[in-house]
Design an enzyme around this catalytic site. Structure first.
Site, PDB file in Angstrom:
ATOM      1  N   ASP A  70      -0.353  -5.968 -11.820  1.00  0.00           N
ATOM      2  CA  ASP A  70       0.001  -6.711 -13.018  1.00  0.00           C
ATOM      3  C   ASP A  70       0.217  -8.181 -12.653  1.00  0.00           C
ATOM      4  O   ASP A  70       1.049  -8.492 -11.801  1.00  0.00           O
ATOM      5  CB  ASP A  70       1.283  -6.129 -13.619  1.00  0.00           C
ATOM      6  CG  ASP A  70       1.554  -6.625 -15.029  1.00  0.00           C
ATOM      7  OD1 ASP A  70       1.207  -7.789 -15.334  1.00  0.00           O
ATOM      8  OD2 ASP A  70       2.123  -5.858 -15.833  1.00  0.00           O
TER       9      ASP A  70
ATOM     10  N   ASP B 257       8.600   4.249  -8.557  1.00  0.00           N
ATOM     11  CA  ASP B 257       8.626   2.864  -8.104  1.00  0.00           C
ATOM     12  C   ASP B 257       8.054   2.747  -6.691  1.00  0.00           C
ATOM     13  O   ASP B 257       8.521   3.416  -5.768  1.00  0.00           O
ATOM     14  CB  ASP B 257      10.064   2.345  -8.136  1.00  0.00           C
ATOM     15  CG  ASP B 257      10.155   0.902  -7.701  1.00  0.00           C
ATOM     16  OD1 ASP B 257      10.417   0.653  -6.506  1.00  0.00           O
ATOM     17  OD2 ASP B 257       9.950   0.021  -8.551  1.00  0.00           O
TER      18      ASP B 257
END
Length: 211
Positions: free
Chosen positions: A122, A100
């Site tokens: 994204d 992450d």
């Protein structure tokens, strides 16, 4: 991974790889990670790694840390670095992290980065998913804190509504100022080319931390 990717992973991950564990807030010393005290660049979500590898090769005076969760992309970047090592005898200014991104950023010291690159994240196009977008106020504030004064946050997207949202969020941060909307040395990626062929405009946004 393909056999090419797997071979590169086996050869390079032990020396170039970093796994970001959930919940780990141990401070990460970037000079120790790279073995030298040079300006540092963080690329969040490097995809297949083509742009990161090209920029690092053209910019040996800075160190590049890329983070990604997509295993094939990690394998491809390591394969590119393996080829570079065979040709030039060095991969020294690149490190590759898996996990992450914001978890990693929390572990970095304030003002430890020369630049942050967020290329084609994204877009989460559905309105109910917009809260998952990377470029939002809390994340921008943390990233800006990790930039040195004068350091640059460079974002790029091929989704017009995300570009508008990015610009509004970045404009609203009181410690950032617009530094330009040009590519500024960012290589064109295959992903970007597909977006352009589909008729989506490419937007680059560069902001500098105020001195």
């Amino acid at each position: 991974m393909s056999a090419r990717h797997a071979d590169a992973h086996t050869a390079l991950w032990p020396t170039l790889g970093l796994t970001v564990e959930d919940g780990d807030r141990t401070p990460l010393d970037l000079n120790e990670l790279f073995g030298r005290d040079n300006p540092k660049v963080l690329e969040i979500g490097f995809g297949m790694g083509d742009a990161l590898a090209a920029m690092a090769a053209a910019d040996p005076g800075r160190d590049y840390l890329g983070i990604e969760v997509h295993t094939p992309g990690i394998g491809n970047l390591l394969a590119l670095l393996d080829e570079r090592e065979r040709e030039a005898g060095a991969t020294g200014n690149v490190r590759v992290a898996r996990g992450d991104a914001m978890q990693l950023v929390h572990r970095l010291a304030p003002a430890s980065l020369d630049a942050v690159h967020i290329f084609f994240p994204d877009p989460w196009p559905k309105a109910r998913h917009h809260k998952r977008r990377l470029v939002q106020p809390a994340n921008v504030a943390l990233l800006r804190d990790r930039l040195r004064p004068g350091g640059v946050l460079h974002c790029a997207t091929d989704w017009p509504d995300y570009a508008e949202s990015m610009a509004a969020t970045l404009d609203a941060d009181p410690e950032l100022e617009r530094a330009g909307d040009d590519r500024a040395g960012r290589p064109e990626t295959k992903f970007e080319q597909r977006g352009a062929r589909a008729g989506r405009p490419i937007t680059d946004l560069r902001y500098r931390r105020r001195t």
